[in-house]
Enzyme design. Sequence first.
Site, PDB file in Angstrom:
ATOM      1  N   ASP A   1       0.838  -1.150   0.047  1.00  0.00           N
ATOM      2  CA  ASP A   1      -0.187   0.036  -0.003  1.00  0.00           C
ATOM      3  C   ASP A   1       0.718   1.268  -0.089  1.00  0.00           C
ATOM      4  OD1 ASP A   1      -1.422   2.288   0.787  1.00  0.00           O
ATOM      5  OD2 ASP A   1      -2.904   0.913   1.874  1.00  0.00           O
TER       6      ASP A   1
ATOM      7  N   LYS B   1      -6.650   9.928  -1.795  1.00  0.00           N
ATOM      8  CA  LYS B   1      -5.779  10.833  -0.697  1.00  0.00           C
ATOM      9  C   LYS B   1      -4.905  11.896  -1.670  1.00  0.00           C
ATOM     10  CE  LYS B   1      -7.546   8.441   2.516  1.00  0.00           C
ATOM     11  NZ  LYS B   1      -6.943   7.079   3.040  1.00  0.00           N
TER      12      LYS B   1
END
Length: 390
Positions: A181, A206
């Site tokens: 990730d 994000k």
Amino acid sequence: MSSDDAKGDATRLIHTGRDASRFGGAVNPPIQRASTILSPTADGLYNTPKSLYGRMGTDVHEVLKEGLKTLEAADYVQLTPNGLSACSLALSACLRAGDHVLVTDSAYGPTRRFAERHLKRMGVSSTFFHPRASAEEFGALVRPETRAVFLESPGSLTFELHNLQSLLPICRENKLTTILDNTWGAGVYLKPLDLGVELVLQALTKYVIGHSDGFGGAVMTRDRKLASELEAIAQDWGLSMSPDDAYLAQRGLRTLTTRIEAQGASALKIAEWLEQQPQVRRVYHPALPSHEDHEIWARDFTGSSGLFSFTLKTRDQSELNRFFEALKYFGFGFSWGGFESLLIPCDPQLKRSECSEWANRQQGSLMRVSIGLEDIEDLKSDLDQALSAI
Ligand SMILES: *Cc1c(COP(=O)(O)O)cnc(C)c1O
């Protein structure tokens, strides 16, 4: 307008997927809000390589995928509706009933929950390993039925880094598929596929989208077999990204490096300043020399983004409330990587197993901050007066 020979990420991300002969010359792709995409002939419905159903993607999805290939040095991209579905898709693509997976103890909470709840139901067992495990400690957790490893570097909330140079050879020896990730570095500051990781994923929600107004996820790889597994599972689950979100994500890629550099520079200065404040116990930011994994960061990463955490010495709720109430520019909100600064107290969502020093919460009150694009002096003085209010 070829971006292939440009050296810098910024140039390549600005030029990838753009072509004066496409979209009537418009710089940006159109948003096609389409479920039905007509075929001119009935026969064409079944004999075309082109997507004729919006769930399979439209032009804007293609442009986004081209950008993400550039960003992560990948050959294949599978888009997902959000970051969490990218995590669950990547795990599902390399696991079957009876398999075992090693998951970092510092994984994003819902990723951990997916392993504990859904994978378990599907007959896959998980072991959470310490993010700072040595090669030896990590190797001892590998079982004959272990098939995959889920990494996240730095880890959510507590910011440990994995020593990829020592863990990846063990993964290769044992034929474990590695997933990382990469949301924190956003593909700008860490290129996991170059280091030998097989599946890299991001919550585009994000930094890539960057404005707190959309959702997206992507799993990227260079391995054709893994790419077709990802595609098959995404088809079976019916995963798709809305064209509006895909538009926001491809637009975000154009300005990603500039935003993350500005946010990262402010964040590092604020982290350095926080370290000097008497109310602060520790700052967890991998670019600080005081960070336990600073040498790994300096070796593997080319920079740092705007997200880090720190502990306040006090654990007294009324003192903490005075700190929160005094803040003017830091919003209290989940997610991060947007243009605006955010702060969350982390203790209620910190889930760690016995393998981690965070299992007993004796370290102070953990706060996570996402530094936005405001003027740094305003952010610093805001934190300064809030610390004094304690
Ligand atoms: C937020 C986040 C996700 C999930 O992304 P969503 O788009 O909110 O589903 C996954 N991994 C990390 C590290 C995150 O911070």
